[in-house]
Every structure is written in C-alpha cells, then in structure tokens.
Scaffold this motif. Structure first.
Motif, mmCIF file in Angstrom:
data_model
loop_
_atom_site.group_PDB
_atom_site.id
_atom_site.type_symbol
_atom_site.label_atom_id
_atom_site.label_comp_id
_atom_site.label_asym_id
_atom_site.label_seq_id
_atom_site.Cartn_x
_atom_site.Cartn_y
_atom_site.Cartn_z
ATOM 1 N N GLY A 1 0.790 -1.227 0.000
ATOM 2 C CA GLY A 1 0.000 0.000 0.000
ATOM 3 C C GLY A 1 0.820 1.274 0.000
ATOM 4 N N GLN A 2 2.125 1.161 -0.132
ATOM 5 C CA GLN A 2 2.957 2.365 -0.172
ATOM 6 C C GLN A 2 2.619 3.215 -1.392
ATOM 7 O OE1 GLN A 2 4.623 4.842 1.113
ATOM 8 N NE2 GLN A 2 6.532 3.788 1.671
ATOM 9 N N VAL A 3 2.494 4.524 -1.165
ATOM 10 C CA VAL A 3 2.223 5.473 -2.254
ATOM 11 C C VAL A 3 3.228 6.608 -2.146
ATOM 12 C CG1 VAL A 3 0.551 7.085 -3.239
ATOM 13 C CG2 VAL A 3 -0.243 4.908 -2.276
ATOM 14 N N LEU A 4 3.836 6.947 -3.257
ATOM 15 C CA LEU A 4 4.742 8.084 -3.298
ATOM 16 C C LEU A 4 4.006 9.283 -3.884
ATOM 17 C CD1 LEU A 4 8.097 6.497 -4.531
ATOM 18 C CD2 LEU A 4 7.270 6.836 -2.192
ATOM 19 N N THR A 5 4.189 10.435 -3.262
ATOM 20 C CA THR A 5 3.526 11.660 -3.695
ATOM 21 C C THR A 5 4.566 12.675 -4.146
ATOM 22 O OG1 THR A 5 1.748 11.290 -2.095
ATOM 23 C CG2 THR A 5 1.962 13.503 -3.013
ATOM 24 N N GLY A 6 4.516 13.047 -5.414
ATOM 25 C CA GLY A 6 5.476 14.009 -5.943
ATOM 26 C C GLY A 6 6.862 13.430 -6.094
ATOM 27 N N CYS A 7 6.979 12.118 -6.004
ATOM 28 C CA CYS A 7 8.286 11.458 -6.019
ATOM 29 C C CYS A 7 8.212 10.181 -6.845
ATOM 30 C CB CYS A 7 8.708 11.145 -4.581
ATOM 31 S SG CYS A 7 10.245 10.216 -4.417
ATOM 32 N N ARG A 8 9.298 9.867 -7.508
ATOM 33 C CA ARG A 8 9.404 8.658 -8.307
ATOM 34 C C ARG A 8 10.814 8.106 -8.121
ATOM 35 N NH1 ARG A 8 6.231 6.444 -12.143
ATOM 36 N NH2 ARG A 8 7.142 5.372 -13.945
ATOM 37 N N ILE A 9 10.946 6.794 -8.078
ATOM 38 C CA ILE A 9 12.245 6.159 -7.846
ATOM 39 C C ILE A 9 12.565 5.220 -9.009
ATOM 40 C CG2 ILE A 9 13.637 4.769 -6.273
ATOM 41 C CD1 ILE A 9 11.662 5.481 -4.049
ATOM 42 N N THR A 10 13.787 5.315 -9.510
ATOM 43 C CA THR A 10 14.229 4.440 -10.586
ATOM 44 C C THR A 10 15.668 4.043 -10.330
ATOM 45 O OG1 THR A 10 14.253 4.189 -12.994
ATOM 46 C CG2 THR A 10 15.064 6.283 -12.116
ATOM 47 N N ASN A 11 16.242 3.277 -11.254
ATOM 48 C CA ASN A 11 17.640 2.883 -11.156
ATOM 49 C C ASN A 11 18.350 3.140 -12.473
ATOM 50 O OD1 ASN A 11 18.142 1.788 -8.475
ATOM 51 N ND2 ASN A 11 16.701 0.168 -9.009
ATOM 52 N N ALA A 12 19.645 3.399 -12.385
ATOM 53 C CA ALA A 12 20.444 3.598 -13.592
ATOM 54 C C ALA A 12 20.534 2.318 -14.397
ATOM 55 C CB ALA A 12 21.845 4.084 -13.214
ATOM 56 N N VAL A 13 20.563 1.174 -13.716
ATOM 57 C CA VAL A 13 20.577 -0.148 -14.344
ATOM 58 C C VAL A 13 19.346 -0.893 -13.860
ATOM 59 C CG1 VAL A 13 21.847 -2.323 -14.578
ATOM 60 C CG2 VAL A 13 23.091 -0.156 -14.481
ATOM 61 N N LYS A 14 18.554 -1.413 -14.768
ATOM 62 C CA LYS A 14 17.252 -1.980 -14.411
ATOM 63 C C LYS A 14 17.309 -3.430 -13.937
ATOM 64 C CE LYS A 14 15.611 1.894 -15.943
ATOM 65 N NZ LYS A 14 15.408 2.995 -14.980
ATOM 66 N N CYS A 15 18.420 -4.122 -14.204
ATOM 67 C CA CYS A 15 18.524 -5.540 -13.846
ATOM 68 C C CYS A 15 19.595 -5.766 -12.783
ATOM 69 C CB CYS A 15 18.867 -6.378 -15.077
ATOM 70 S SG CYS A 15 17.605 -6.382 -16.366
ATOM 71 N N LEU A 16 19.405 -6.801 -11.999
ATOM 72 C CA LEU A 16 20.370 -7.193 -10.977
ATOM 73 C C LEU A 16 21.712 -7.556 -11.599
ATOM 74 C CD1 LEU A 16 21.087 -8.289 -8.053
ATOM 75 C CD2 LEU A 16 20.226 -10.497 -8.886
ATOM 76 N N LYS B 1 26.762 9.701 -12.589
ATOM 77 C CA LYS B 1 27.374 9.770 -13.913
ATOM 78 C C LYS B 1 26.411 9.301 -15.002
ATOM 79 C CE LYS B 1 32.112 9.262 -12.236
ATOM 80 N NZ LYS B 1 33.316 8.388 -12.199
ATOM 81 N N ALA B 2 25.598 8.288 -14.691
ATOM 82 C CA ALA B 2 24.616 7.818 -15.663
ATOM 83 C C ALA B 2 23.590 8.903 -15.960
ATOM 84 C CB ALA B 2 23.918 6.564 -15.149
ATOM 85 N N THR B 3 23.223 9.664 -14.942
ATOM 86 C CA THR B 3 22.266 10.758 -15.122
ATOM 87 C C THR B 3 22.856 11.848 -16.013
ATOM 88 O OG1 THR B 3 21.227 10.327 -12.979
ATOM 89 C CG2 THR B 3 20.931 12.526 -13.920
ATOM 90 N N ILE B 4 24.102 12.215 -15.749
ATOM 91 C CA ILE B 4 24.759 13.237 -16.567
ATOM 92 C C ILE B 4 24.845 12.774 -18.018
ATOM 93 C CG2 ILE B 4 26.903 14.515 -16.927
ATOM 94 C CD1 ILE B 4 25.251 15.369 -14.470
ATOM 95 N N ARG B 5 25.196 11.510 -18.221
ATOM 96 C CA ARG B 5 25.280 10.962 -19.578
ATOM 97 C C ARG B 5 23.922 10.998 -20.265
ATOM 98 N NH1 ARG B 5 28.408 7.188 -22.587
ATOM 99 N NH2 ARG B 5 27.104 5.985 -24.041
ATOM 100 N N ALA B 6 22.873 10.588 -19.552
ATOM 101 C CA ALA B 6 21.532 10.550 -20.136
ATOM 102 C C ALA B 6 21.042 11.947 -20.502
ATOM 103 C CB ALA B 6 20.557 9.880 -19.171
ATOM 104 N N LEU B 7 21.527 12.946 -19.797
ATOM 105 C CA LEU B 7 21.145 14.329 -20.089
ATOM 106 C C LEU B 7 21.994 14.937 -21.203
ATOM 107 C CD1 LEU B 7 20.660 15.623 -16.432
ATOM 108 C CD2 LEU B 7 18.852 15.321 -18.140
ATOM 109 N N GLY B 8 23.025 14.210 -21.643
ATOM 110 C CA GLY B 8 23.885 14.715 -22.706
ATOM 111 C C GLY B 8 24.818 15.821 -22.252
ATOM 112 N N LEU B 9 25.192 15.815 -20.977
ATOM 113 C CA LEU B 9 26.042 16.870 -20.413
ATOM 114 C C LEU B 9 27.458 16.356 -20.192
ATOM 115 C CD1 LEU B 9 23.482 18.243 -17.791
ATOM 116 C CD2 LEU B 9 23.960 19.128 -20.099
ATOM 117 N N ARG B 10 28.391 17.275 -19.969
ATOM 118 C CA ARG B 10 29.792 16.924 -19.729
ATOM 119 C C ARG B 10 29.993 16.512 -18.279
ATOM 120 N NH1 ARG B 10 33.249 20.727 -19.649
ATOM 121 N NH2 ARG B 10 35.054 19.580 -20.393
#
Length: 221
Positions: free
Chosen positions: A95-110, A150-159
């Motif tokens: 029943g957990q609900v996140l409000t205004g927040c979302r959680i993800t991972n840079a790598v989707k698999c174990l 670093k994965a976030t910076i790469r995904a955004l196309g930034l240095r």
C-alpha cells in the motif's frame, strides 16, 4: 542526450545480466528476476536515481528499494518529508504510495555482486534518458551514488567534468531542472559512517525545500 526509449520489462539486451537473472530465477523461483520498472508518482517533480536492483530487494519484489537494507533509510526519510505515505515497506502490495516522487535505477537488472560493468550501464542509459525527459521544468533529480550520478549526466547529454559527483552537491541544469547528489543509502555506506542518517536527512530536507520554494517572480521593466 541518450535516445529516449520506453522501459521494456522484457529487455534482455545485456547477455551477462540476462544469464545471471536466469540463474537467480532457478534458485529463487518466486523472485521477480527481470528488469525493474520505476515506482511512484507519474507526475513527480522529484526523481530519485539509484544504482541497480539488489539481489533480495528490488530483484525479489520487483519494486525499487523494496526488501533491502537501503530501502529502510530511504523510505523512512521520504515519509518524514511527505514524499511517501508509509515509513516502512514490505513488498509490492504493502500500500505504499509516493507523492510528488518517483524512484528508478540507472541499471534496471540485478548485476552480479551488485557491480554493473560500463557496457551495461550504457545499454540502460536510454531508459533513464526517457525518464528524465518526462520530468517537468523545475523538477529535481536526486542521484544516489557516483555511478547513478554519472549515468544521469550521460543521459542528459552533459559533460561529466561540469557536474562532478560530490555528496550534497547541487547543480542547476540547462534543462531548467536541478540535480542533487548523495552517497548511496547502502548498508556499507551507513554502517561505515560514510553516510549517516543525519546526512541523508539533510539531503532530503533540501530536496523538499527546493521543490516547495516559490518560482522566481517575473520582473517587468
């Protein structure tokens, strides 16, 4: 910026990860053992980017930071600042609900030993790019750990050199969003004192304050 590709729950583009998931599934038939989708508010202004699913956490439950040690501190702190309805999580049906927040991972698999290799991080980067592209102007991205950062910076196309990973560092992005960095709330980091609960609380408190701050007023001359 990475090409924007919608999350594929059946993705098997990384041979090492796919083979490892098959091995773990044979040992733990009840486990999710597949790519783990993001969890939370689809209209979130706060996106938290972790590293990858843990063996007996997200890989087992199919939900980020659910079932492992890192999730204890994360969800407790999110609840304290109004991002989560419950301070504890036990599984996908809790029943957990996140409000205004979302959680993800840079790598989707174990990954084996919780250590993805560079090719796997890069192969997953277009999924992260799509999640970042869906964020509204004024949103806040919280990266947990150097790899996620670093994965976030790469995904955004930034240095990378313009946005180094430093705990509690805050950056204004050319996308009109902000990036906040934190050490990962892993068992190792918390038990060694690299990340204390007070340090992590301060990061989430800053995220709350940034999102609650009124937008700059327009000055007309």
């Amino acid at each position: 910026m990475s090409a924007q590709v919608a999350f594929d729950p059946r993705c098997r583009r990384c041979p090492r990860l796919s083979g490892f998931l098959d091995h773990v599934k044979a040992k733990y038939p009840a486990y999710h053992c597949a790519p783990v989708a993001a969890f939370g508010d689809p209209a979130a202004r706060l996106l938290i980017v972790g590293l990858a699913p843990g063996m007996h956490g997200a890989n087992a439950t199919g939900r980020p930071f659910t079932g492992d040690f890192a999730g204890i501190l994360l969800y407790r702190t999110l609840h304290r600042y109004g991002f989560a309805t419950k301070p504890e999580v036990t599984g996908r049906d809790d029943g957990q609900v996140l409000t205004g927040c979302r959680i993800t991972n840079a790598v989707k698999c174990l990954p084996p030993e919780n250590k993805p290799i560079g090719a796997e991080i890069n192969a997953c980067n277009d999924y992260l790019g799509a999640e970042l592209a869906a964020l509204p102007t004024g949103a806040l991205i919280l990266s947990l750990g150097g790899i996620a950062h670093k994965a976030t910076i790469r995904a955004l196309g930034l240095r990378q050199a313009d946005y180094p990973f430093v705990h509690a560092a805050q950056y204004a992005l050319p996308t009109g969003q902000h990036l906040l960095a934190s050490y990962h709330c892993s068992r190792y980091n918390t038990q060694t004192g690299r990340l204390t609960e007070m340090m992590f609380d301060a990061v989430i408190a800053r995220a709350r304050a940034l999102l609650d701050a009124p937008p700059p007023s327009c000055v007309i001359s």
